[in-house]
Design a protein around this motif. Sequence first.
Motif, PDB file in Angstrom:
ATOM      1  N   VAL A  22      90.931   5.376   7.693  1.00 43.45           N
ATOM      2  CA  VAL A  22      90.634   6.149   8.900  1.00 43.45           C
ATOM      3  C   VAL A  22      89.342   5.602   9.504  1.00 43.45           C
ATOM      4  O   VAL A  22      88.338   5.458   8.809  1.00 43.45           O
ATOM      5  CB  VAL A  22      90.456   7.648   8.584  1.00 43.45           C
ATOM      6  N   ASN A  23      89.377   5.302  10.789  1.00 40.84           N
ATOM      7  CA  ASN A  23      88.185   4.846  11.492  1.00 40.84           C
ATOM      8  C   ASN A  23      87.673   5.967  12.390  1.00 40.84           C
ATOM      9  O   ASN A  23      88.371   6.414  13.307  1.00 40.84           O
ATOM     10  CB  ASN A  23      88.502   3.607  12.333  1.00 40.84           C
ATOM     11  N   ILE A  24      86.463   6.437  12.113  1.00 44.94           N
ATOM     12  CA  ILE A  24      85.881   7.483  12.937  1.00 44.94           C
ATOM     13  C   ILE A  24      85.404   6.888  14.262  1.00 44.94           C
ATOM     14  O   ILE A  24      84.728   5.863  14.284  1.00 44.94           O
ATOM     15  CB  ILE A  24      84.699   8.159  12.216  1.00 44.94           C
ATOM     16  N   ALA A  25      85.785   7.530  15.349  1.00 43.03           N
ATOM     17  CA  ALA A  25      85.379   7.091  16.687  1.00 43.03           C
ATOM     18  C   ALA A  25      84.999   8.319  17.508  1.00 43.03           C
ATOM     19  O   ALA A  25      85.135   9.466  17.051  1.00 43.03           O
ATOM     20  CB  ALA A  25      86.513   6.317  17.360  1.00 43.03           C
ATOM     21  N   GLU A  26      84.559   8.095  18.716  1.00 45.23           N
ATOM     22  CA  GLU A  26      84.122   9.198  19.573  1.00 45.23           C
ATOM     23  C   GLU A  26      85.235  10.211  19.804  1.00 45.23           C
ATOM     24  O   GLU A  26      84.996  11.421  19.863  1.00 45.23           O
ATOM     25  CB  GLU A  26      83.633   8.636  20.920  1.00 45.23           C
ATOM     26  N   HIS A  27      86.490   9.713  19.909  1.00 47.01           N
ATOM     27  CA  HIS A  27      87.599  10.602  20.255  1.00 47.01           C
ATOM     28  C   HIS A  27      88.076  11.464  19.084  1.00 47.01           C
ATOM     29  O   HIS A  27      88.795  12.447  19.286  1.00 47.01           O
ATOM     30  CB  HIS A  27      88.780   9.787  20.804  1.00 47.01           C
ATOM     31  N   ASN A  28      87.712  11.099  17.857  1.00 40.82           N
ATOM     32  CA  ASN A  28      88.244  11.865  16.726  1.00 40.82           C
ATOM     33  C   ASN A  28      87.174  12.399  15.770  1.00 40.82           C
ATOM     34  O   ASN A  28      87.506  12.995  14.747  1.00 40.82           O
ATOM     35  CB  ASN A  28      89.246  11.015  15.930  1.00 40.82           C
ATOM     36  N   LYS A  29      85.906  12.221  16.099  1.00 38.73           N
ATOM     37  CA  LYS A  29      84.843  12.601  15.158  1.00 38.73           C
ATOM     38  C   LYS A  29      84.757  14.114  14.936  1.00 38.73           C
ATOM     39  O   LYS A  29      84.197  14.571  13.944  1.00 38.73           O
ATOM     40  CB  LYS A  29      83.498  12.046  15.616  1.00 38.73           C
ATOM     41  N   HIS A  30      85.308  14.879  15.879  1.00 34.72           N
ATOM     42  CA  HIS A  30      85.301  16.335  15.730  1.00 34.72           C
ATOM     43  C   HIS A  30      86.584  16.854  15.070  1.00 34.72           C
ATOM     44  O   HIS A  30      86.755  18.074  14.930  1.00 34.72           O
ATOM     45  CB  HIS A  30      85.122  17.009  17.088  1.00 34.72           C
ATOM     46  N   ILE A  49      87.327   5.948   4.692  1.00 38.17           N
ATOM     47  CA  ILE A  49      86.859   6.387   6.010  1.00 38.17           C
ATOM     48  C   ILE A  49      85.724   5.472   6.451  1.00 38.17           C
ATOM     49  O   ILE A  49      84.717   5.315   5.740  1.00 38.17           O
ATOM     50  CB  ILE A  49      86.372   7.846   5.958  1.00 38.17           C
ATOM     51  N   ASN A  50      85.881   4.873   7.620  1.00 36.39           N
ATOM     52  CA  ASN A  50      84.895   3.936   8.149  1.00 36.39           C
ATOM     53  C   ASN A  50      84.108   4.540   9.316  1.00 36.39           C
ATOM     54  O   ASN A  50      84.536   5.529   9.915  1.00 36.39           O
ATOM     55  CB  ASN A  50      85.584   2.658   8.612  1.00 36.39           C
ATOM     56  N   ASN A  51      82.990   3.894   9.634  1.00 37.70           N
ATOM     57  CA  ASN A  51      82.096   4.322  10.719  1.00 37.70           C
ATOM     58  C   ASN A  51      81.514   5.708  10.459  1.00 37.70           C
ATOM     59  O   ASN A  51      81.442   6.560  11.355  1.00 37.70           O
ATOM     60  CB  ASN A  51      82.816   4.319  12.077  1.00 37.70           C
ATOM     61  N   VAL A  52      81.124   5.945   9.212  1.00 34.20           N
ATOM     62  CA  VAL A  52      80.635   7.256   8.794  1.00 34.20           C
ATOM     63  C   VAL A  52      79.139   7.382   9.043  1.00 34.20           C
ATOM     64  O   VAL A  52      78.335   6.608   8.510  1.00 34.20           O
ATOM     65  CB  VAL A  52      80.926   7.492   7.295  1.00 34.20           C
ATOM     66  N   GLU A  53      78.762   8.370   9.846  1.00 33.00           N
ATOM     67  CA  GLU A  53      77.357   8.704  10.059  1.00 33.00           C
ATOM     68  C   GLU A  53      76.953   9.787   9.051  1.00 33.00           C
ATOM     69  O   GLU A  53      77.817  10.444   8.455  1.00 33.00           O
ATOM     70  CB  GLU A  53      77.150   9.209  11.493  1.00 33.00           C
ATOM     71  N   PRO A  54      75.636   9.994   8.831  1.00 34.67           N
ATOM     72  CA  PRO A  54      75.193  11.007   7.862  1.00 34.67           C
ATOM     73  C   PRO A  54      75.819  12.387   8.077  1.00 34.67           C
ATOM     74  O   PRO A  54      76.215  13.056   7.118  1.00 34.67           O
ATOM     75  CB  PRO A  54      73.674  11.038   8.069  1.00 34.67           C
ATOM     76  N   LYS A  58      78.408  14.468   5.391  1.00 35.26           N
ATOM     77  CA  LYS A  58      78.211  15.848   4.950  1.00 35.26           C
ATOM     78  C   LYS A  58      79.468  16.679   5.174  1.00 35.26           C
ATOM     79  O   LYS A  58      79.888  17.452   4.306  1.00 35.26           O
ATOM     80  CB  LYS A  58      77.024  16.463   5.704  1.00 35.26           C
ATOM     81  N   GLU A  59      80.095  16.488   6.329  1.00 40.46           N
ATOM     82  CA  GLU A  59      81.319  17.227   6.636  1.00 40.46           C
ATOM     83  C   GLU A  59      82.464  16.785   5.733  1.00 40.46           C
ATOM     84  O   GLU A  59      83.262  17.615   5.268  1.00 40.46           O
ATOM     85  CB  GLU A  59      81.700  17.027   8.107  1.00 40.46           C
ATOM     86  N   ILE A  60      82.568  15.491   5.465  1.00 38.41           N
ATOM     87  CA  ILE A  60      83.627  14.963   4.593  1.00 38.41           C
ATOM     88  C   ILE A  60      83.497  15.552   3.189  1.00 38.41           C
ATOM     89  O   ILE A  60      84.493  15.945   2.569  1.00 38.41           O
ATOM     90  CB  ILE A  60      83.577  13.419   4.553  1.00 38.41           C
ATOM     91  N   LYS A  61      82.275  15.620   2.689  1.00 37.98           N
ATOM     92  CA  LYS A  61      82.034  16.214   1.369  1.00 37.98           C
ATOM     93  C   LYS A  61      82.475  17.676   1.359  1.00 37.98           C
ATOM     94  O   LYS A  61      83.103  18.139   0.401  1.00 37.98           O
ATOM     95  CB  LYS A  61      80.552  16.124   1.009  1.00 37.98           C
ATOM     96  N   HIS A  62      82.139  18.401   2.430  1.00 40.93           N
ATOM     97  CA  HIS A  62      82.492  19.822   2.521  1.00 40.93           C
ATOM     98  C   HIS A  62      84.005  20.004   2.558  1.00 40.93           C
ATOM     99  O   HIS A  62      84.552  20.838   1.821  1.00 40.93           O
ATOM    100  CB  HIS A  62      81.854  20.427   3.776  1.00 40.93           C
ATOM    101  N   ILE A  63      84.686  19.232   3.385  1.00 39.69           N
ATOM    102  CA  ILE A  63      86.151  19.332   3.506  1.00 39.69           C
ATOM    103  C   ILE A  63      86.818  19.009   2.178  1.00 39.69           C
ATOM    104  O   ILE A  63      87.733  19.713   1.731  1.00 39.69           O
ATOM    105  CB  ILE A  63      86.664  18.376   4.605  1.00 39.69           C
ATOM    106  N   LYS A  75      83.138   7.078  -3.535  1.00 42.23           N
ATOM    107  CA  LYS A  75      82.308   5.941  -3.127  1.00 42.23           C
ATOM    108  C   LYS A  75      81.731   6.197  -1.744  1.00 42.23           C
ATOM    109  O   LYS A  75      82.413   6.704  -0.858  1.00 42.23           O
ATOM    110  CB  LYS A  75      83.138   4.650  -3.109  1.00 42.23           C
ATOM    111  N   SER A  76      80.476   5.874  -1.577  1.00 46.27           N
ATOM    112  CA  SER A  76      79.817   5.948  -0.274  1.00 46.27           C
ATOM    113  C   SER A  76      78.855   4.771  -0.180  1.00 46.27           C
ATOM    114  O   SER A  76      77.866   4.709  -0.917  1.00 46.27           O
ATOM    115  CB  SER A  76      79.069   7.277  -0.112  1.00 46.27           C
TER     116      SER A  76
END
Length: 271
Positions: A22-30, A49-54, A58-63, A75-76
């Motif tokens: 999964v590539n995180i981009a502006e259109h799907n980051k939410h 998951i690529n293009n992961v910002e801090p 945090k949200e990925i860990k929570h989900i 892995k991070s």
Amino acid sequence: IAEKENTLVISGESQGKKEKIVNIAEHNKHDLSPILTHLYRKGYEKITINNVEPANLKEIKHITSKLLLGFELTKSEGKSCIIENISEPSEDKFGVMMEKIFFLIKETIGLLKEDISDNKFDNFEEIKEIRHNLDKTIYFCRRTIMKETYAQNPVLSWELLTFLMHIHHTSYYLYEYLSTKKLKNHKEAHKLVEELIEYFKLYEKSYKENDVHAIHKINALKREIHLGKLIKMIEKAKGPDVVALGYFKEIFRLIQIGTSPILVNLLDKND
């Protein structure tokens, strides 16, 4: 070849782990929660998951912790991370998980009864934890349904899980609303939640005991409760009580129409 739920299941050898990038981009980051839960339900074992910002991490860990049963962040590194199946329960736990879902709904309605009695709603954090637990369990059951080895009718099972989720979520939103508003007539609401408990017991009985008579009773009470006295109560109510009664009416309605997949399954068994 194996026998499961009185059905002969034939499956081929596993072709290895199902993986997805999964590539995180502006259109799907939410949309991380629906994306990851969808991939989980689809049966993927490893998600990169690529293009992961801090904030994303945090949200990925929570989900992962709250909704993806058996999955962990493994892995991070830089702007990429991996979540994968570490300790997922086996598919034969499906029946146990279904029992757990009914238990969690009863637990939520029980807390509603307890707090409506005192007109004090101090258990919202516990209610939120129950919701996370229930959602995680339902996602696991849907993940199991998506697998080729699932022996029951997948459409009916999926539909039943959807109704169970809606029943619980509506109960959750009722509690959330009541935690911010005071009921004017909490004694009447207390009587109503007692009836709701008995109504849901019939629903559980229809599923666990294949009891068509419990379904008939649920349908027979439809006009008496949510198409009868609940409407009259809403017409007379004022302020927050109107909203609360609206939630109650919807929960009763969801239980009643939620008997549909159970009834169809019972009719199929009798053919």
